[in-house]
Design an enzyme around this catalytic site. Structure first.
Site, PDB file in Angstrom:
ATOM      1  CB  THR A   1      -0.954   0.028   1.200  1.00 57.24           C
ATOM      2  OG1 THR A   1      -0.213   0.097   2.422  1.00 57.24           O
ATOM      3  CG2 THR A   1      -1.842  -1.213   1.218  1.00 57.24           C
TER       4      THR A   1
ATOM      5  CB  VAL B   1      -5.171   5.788  -1.098  1.00 58.49           C
ATOM      6  CG1 VAL B   1      -5.238   7.288  -1.276  1.00 58.49           C
ATOM      7  CG2 VAL B   1      -4.692   5.142  -2.399  1.00 58.49           C
ATOM      8  CG  HIS B   2      -1.880   3.036   3.744  1.00 64.01           C
ATOM      9  ND1 HIS B   2      -0.661   2.624   3.276  1.00 64.01           N
ATOM     10  CD2 HIS B   2      -1.668   4.219   4.374  1.00 64.01           C
ATOM     11  CE1 HIS B   2       0.265   3.516   3.613  1.00 64.01           C
ATOM     12  NE2 HIS B   2      -0.313   4.486   4.282  1.00 64.01           N
ATOM     13  CG  ASP B   3      -7.537   2.000   5.284  1.00 67.12           C
ATOM     14  OD1 ASP B   3      -6.570   1.258   5.539  1.00 67.12           O
ATOM     15  OD2 ASP B   3      -8.000   2.816   6.097  1.00 67.12           O
TER      16      ASP B   3
ATOM     17  CB  VAL C   1      -4.488  -0.633  -1.726  1.00 63.89           C
ATOM     18  CG1 VAL C   1      -3.794  -1.767  -2.482  1.00 63.89           C
ATOM     19  CG2 VAL C   1      -3.889   0.713  -2.147  1.00 63.89           C
TER      20      VAL C   1
END
Length: 309
Positions: free
Chosen positions: A196, A236-238, A240
């Site tokens: 991420t 935009v970790h979440d 992904v």
């Protein structure tokens, strides 16, 4: 037919991007949202989730608040939150209609999964406290989940400590329960920090998002603040994790056994990812992705929300 999904989150700017991506995806039927304390406190994460849904035109989706703190120990950090005091970088969102569902998150998850005619996939993109409670209190219902998709952990270096990614660091006991206990045999995908943090928006991406309309403009403003100090791109970790379900062809996944360090030492919250697990229960770990294609897919979906107006 749209796939039934729920999301447990702690908005959080990247959680906002994940929620908007789900709302913009006709392939997904969002059945409910639960919130957990993490990026900010539970009152703010719950308000933020409801406001983001209202922004996306989905104020009809029920939101239930969950755990305000971790299962065993309250984490202590001197680091200032990357998401700002309100969790969304100070942007102003619509006032959500009505009120949050009165049930605790674990009960709301159980009731919604039990009532669904088809299996439900659950995204878990915050600390895993609510999911651990759901597994502990309602194991037979939890076992009906089609899949759990987790954003958390890391194969290499963490982002909260050198050893630990934030979501797991915040509640390693909960992460241990969810990621290592085979008592609730739910197929699980782990989208770790290693992937991420390399999947981020550059200047041109933020400009394209800002130019798409009101929703994109607010999202770009929030992401612009989140970018500060993070380098050349904004992760935009979440979001992904949502793409891992929508576009698995863009991800490289390997089975692995996970060990979560829930001890008292400097490696607390570390996830040891054994990519040569032998026999026994495993988690599907995303080890690589077509990062440009993932960003393009996220931008396409989130900007759809403005194109609907």
């Amino acid at each position: 037919m749209a796939r039934a999904v729920m999301i447990d989150c702690d908005p959080g700017i990247d959680d906002m991007m994940a929620l908007l991506t789900i709302c913009a995806s006709p392939e997904l039927d969002l059945r409910g949202v639960t919130t957990v304390g993490g990026n900010v406190g539970i009152e703010l994460t719950t308000r933020n989730a409801r406001s983001v849904l209202a922004l996306a035109g989905r104020g009809d989706v029920a939101v239930a608040a969950g755990a305000a703190r971790s299962l065993v120990r309250v984490p202590v950090s001197e680091k200032k939150g990357a998401h700002g005091d309100d969790g969304l970088g100070g942007i102003t969102l619509p006032e959500p209609p009505g009120s949050a569902d009165a049930r605790p998150a674990a009960e709301f998850l159980a009731a919604t999964v039990a009532a669904a005619a088809e299996p439900v996939t659950l995204f878990a993109v915050g600390p895993l406290t609510n999911v651990a409670l759901f597994y502990a209190m309602f194991p037979q219902v939890a076992a009906r989940l089609e899949r759990l998709v987790v954003m958390g952990g890391s194969i290499g270096e963490g982002n909260m400590t050198p050893a630990a990614e934030f979501n797991v660091w915040f509640d390693p006991e909960a992460a241990h329960r969810v990621l290592t206990d085979p008592g609730v045999p739910v197929p699980t995908t782990l989208v770790p920090l290693d992937v991420t943090r390399r999947t981020g928006l550059g200047d041109a991406d933020l400009a394209a998002l800002a130019g798409s309309g009101r929703i994109g403009g607010l999202t770009a403003r929030a992401l612009g603040g989140y970018r500060h100090g993070l380098g050349a791109v904004t992760p935009v970790h979440d979001a992904v994790a949502v793409l891992a379900l929508l576009h698995p062809e863009l991800m490289t996944t390997r089975p692995a056994r996970i060990h979560v360090d829930a001890g008292d030492g400097p490696s607390r919250g570390n996830t040891v990812v054994d990519l040569h697990p032998g026999t026994g229960p495993t988690v599907d770990v995303v080890v690589d992705a077509d990062h440009r294609a993932v960003v393009d897919a996220l931008l396409d979906r989130v900007t759809r929300l403005d194109r609907r107006v």
